[in-house]
Design a protein around this motif. Structure first.
Motif, PDB file in Angstrom:
ATOM      1  N   LEU A 204       0.945  -1.270  -0.198  1.00  0.00           N
ATOM      2  CA  LEU A 204       0.265  -0.208  -0.259  1.00  0.00           C
ATOM      3  C   LEU A 204       0.740   1.511   0.070  1.00  0.00           C
ATOM      4  N   ASP A 205       0.851   2.144  -1.497  1.00  0.00           N
ATOM      5  CA  ASP A 205       1.697   3.080  -1.139  1.00  0.00           C
ATOM      6  C   ASP A 205       0.503   4.127  -0.459  1.00  0.00           C
ATOM      7  N   TYR A 206       1.458   4.745   1.047  1.00  0.00           N
ATOM      8  CA  TYR A 206       0.631   5.799   1.774  1.00  0.00           C
ATOM      9  C   TYR A 206       0.116   7.199   0.864  1.00  0.00           C
ATOM     10  N   GLN A 207       1.051   7.076  -0.162  1.00  0.00           N
ATOM     11  CA  GLN A 207       1.473   9.074  -0.496  1.00  0.00           C
ATOM     12  C   GLN A 207       0.126   8.223  -1.844  1.00  0.00           C
ATOM     13  N   ALA A 208      -0.187   7.034  -2.417  1.00  0.00           N
ATOM     14  CA  ALA A 208      -1.284   8.007  -2.954  1.00  0.00           C
ATOM     15  C   ALA A 208      -2.896   7.198  -2.760  1.00  0.00           C
ATOM     16  N   LEU A 209      -2.457   6.982  -1.411  1.00  0.00           N
ATOM     17  CA  LEU A 209      -3.810   5.924  -0.348  1.00  0.00           C
ATOM     18  C   LEU A 209      -4.295   8.112  -0.036  1.00  0.00           C
ATOM     19  N   LYS A 210      -3.357   8.900  -0.214  1.00  0.00           N
ATOM     20  CA  LYS A 210      -3.505  10.291   0.274  1.00  0.00           C
ATOM     21  C   LYS A 210      -3.537  10.784  -0.568  1.00  0.00           C
ATOM     22  N   GLN A 211      -3.600  10.859  -1.551  1.00  0.00           N
ATOM     23  CA  GLN A 211      -4.148  11.167  -3.059  1.00  0.00           C
ATOM     24  C   GLN A 211      -5.449  11.063  -3.648  1.00  0.00           C
ATOM     25  N   HIS A 212      -5.858   9.309  -3.317  1.00  0.00           N
ATOM     26  CA  HIS A 212      -7.181   8.584  -3.527  1.00  0.00           C
ATOM     27  C   HIS A 212      -7.601   9.465  -1.995  1.00  0.00           C
ATOM     28  N   VAL A 213      -7.343   9.803  -0.887  1.00  0.00           N
ATOM     29  CA  VAL A 213      -8.793  10.525  -0.110  1.00  0.00           C
ATOM     30  C   VAL A 213      -9.031  12.081  -0.779  1.00  0.00           C
ATOM     31  N   ALA A 214      -8.332  12.531  -1.242  1.00  0.00           N
ATOM     32  CA  ALA A 214      -8.066  13.904  -1.566  1.00  0.00           C
ATOM     33  C   ALA A 214      -8.943  14.165  -2.802  1.00  0.00           C
ATOM     34  N   ASP A 215      -9.366  13.251  -3.335  1.00  0.00           N
ATOM     35  CA  ASP A 215      -9.710  12.871  -5.253  1.00  0.00           C
ATOM     36  C   ASP A 215     -11.166  12.727  -5.199  1.00  0.00           C
ATOM     37  N   PHE A 216     -11.053  11.485  -4.101  1.00  0.00           N
ATOM     38  CA  PHE A 216     -12.636  10.536  -3.492  1.00  0.00           C
ATOM     39  C   PHE A 216     -12.924  10.474  -2.515  1.00  0.00           C
ATOM     40  N   PRO A 217     -13.685  11.831  -1.884  1.00  0.00           N
ATOM     41  CA  PRO A 217     -13.459  12.147  -0.311  1.00  0.00           C
ATOM     42  C   PRO A 217     -15.141  11.109   0.296  1.00  0.00           C
ATOM     43  N   ASP A 218     -15.665  11.134  -0.392  1.00  0.00           N
ATOM     44  CA  ASP A 218     -16.747   9.833  -0.276  1.00  0.00           C
ATOM     45  C   ASP A 218     -16.794   8.541  -0.150  1.00  0.00           C
ATOM     46  N   ALA A 219     -15.510   8.354  -0.983  1.00  0.00           N
ATOM     47  CA  ALA A 219     -15.389   6.622  -1.063  1.00  0.00           C
ATOM     48  C   ALA A 219     -15.754   5.915   0.285  1.00  0.00           C
ATOM     49  N   THR A 220     -15.747   4.936  -0.048  1.00  0.00           N
ATOM     50  CA  THR A 220     -15.901   3.880   1.669  1.00  0.00           C
ATOM     51  C   THR A 220     -14.801   3.105   1.587  1.00  0.00           C
ATOM     52  N   GLN A 221     -14.332   3.027   3.132  1.00  0.00           N
ATOM     53  CA  GLN A 221     -12.825   1.858   3.246  1.00  0.00           C
ATOM     54  C   GLN A 221     -13.313   1.051   2.294  1.00  0.00           C
ATOM     55  N   GLN A 222     -13.898   0.276   1.638  1.00  0.00           N
ATOM     56  CA  GLN A 222     -13.909  -0.674   1.359  1.00  0.00           C
ATOM     57  C   GLN A 222     -13.504  -0.888  -0.066  1.00  0.00           C
ATOM     58  N   GLU A 223     -14.538   0.624  -0.699  1.00  0.00           N
ATOM     59  CA  GLU A 223     -14.118   0.958  -1.873  1.00  0.00           C
ATOM     60  C   GLU A 223     -12.775   0.894  -2.373  1.00  0.00           C
ATOM     61  N   ARG A 224     -11.903   2.136  -1.320  1.00  0.00           N
ATOM     62  CA  ARG A 224     -10.502   2.330  -1.174  1.00  0.00           C
ATOM     63  C   ARG A 224     -10.195   1.297  -1.101  1.00  0.00           C
TER      64      ARG A 224
END
Length: 112
Positions: free
Chosen positions: A58-78
């Motif tokens: 799991l790339d933490y930077q990519a996760l951080k960017q994903h949270v910024a791009d898709f703030p409404d995504a659930t943990q399961q979707e992530r």
């Protein structure tokens, strides 16, 4: 509980020589399920090492960017997006100090 390779070989030899799995289960005091697992295993005489079986990917930077791009995504979707478990996402978000999205509670003055 881990069984020795000698014991596994003895049980598998019994089944290979015509003994039933149910009889092997009774005779050796183990479950039939473990016998089926040993028969299906690629190398039944070795036992798996406990703990994580693969690298953490799991790339933490990519996760951080994903949270910024898709703030409404659930943990399961992530988790599905990154190919990891839901708990892995939860742990990573906690480590990054990203909390769940919270809506402000309406105050009595704002509701009329």
């Amino acid at each position: 509980m881990s069984y020795s390779s000698d014991f596994r070989k003895c049980v598998l030899d019994f089944v290979a020589n015509g003994g039933s799995k149910a009889e092997a289960s009774r005779r050796f005091g183990i479950s039939r399920g473990i016998i089926y697992d040993w028969l299906a295993a690629e190398d039944p005489l070795t036992c798996k090492k406990p703990g994580p079986q693969g690298p953490r990917n799991l790339d933490y930077q990519a996760l951080k960017q994903h949270v910024a791009d898709f703030p409404d995504a659930t943990q399961q979707e992530r988790a599905d997006h990154f190919g990891v478990s839901k708990h892995g996402i939860w742990y990573a978000l906690k480590k990054l100090n990203i909390t769940r999205k919270k809506r402000p509670r309406p105050t009595k003055n704002s509701v009329q």
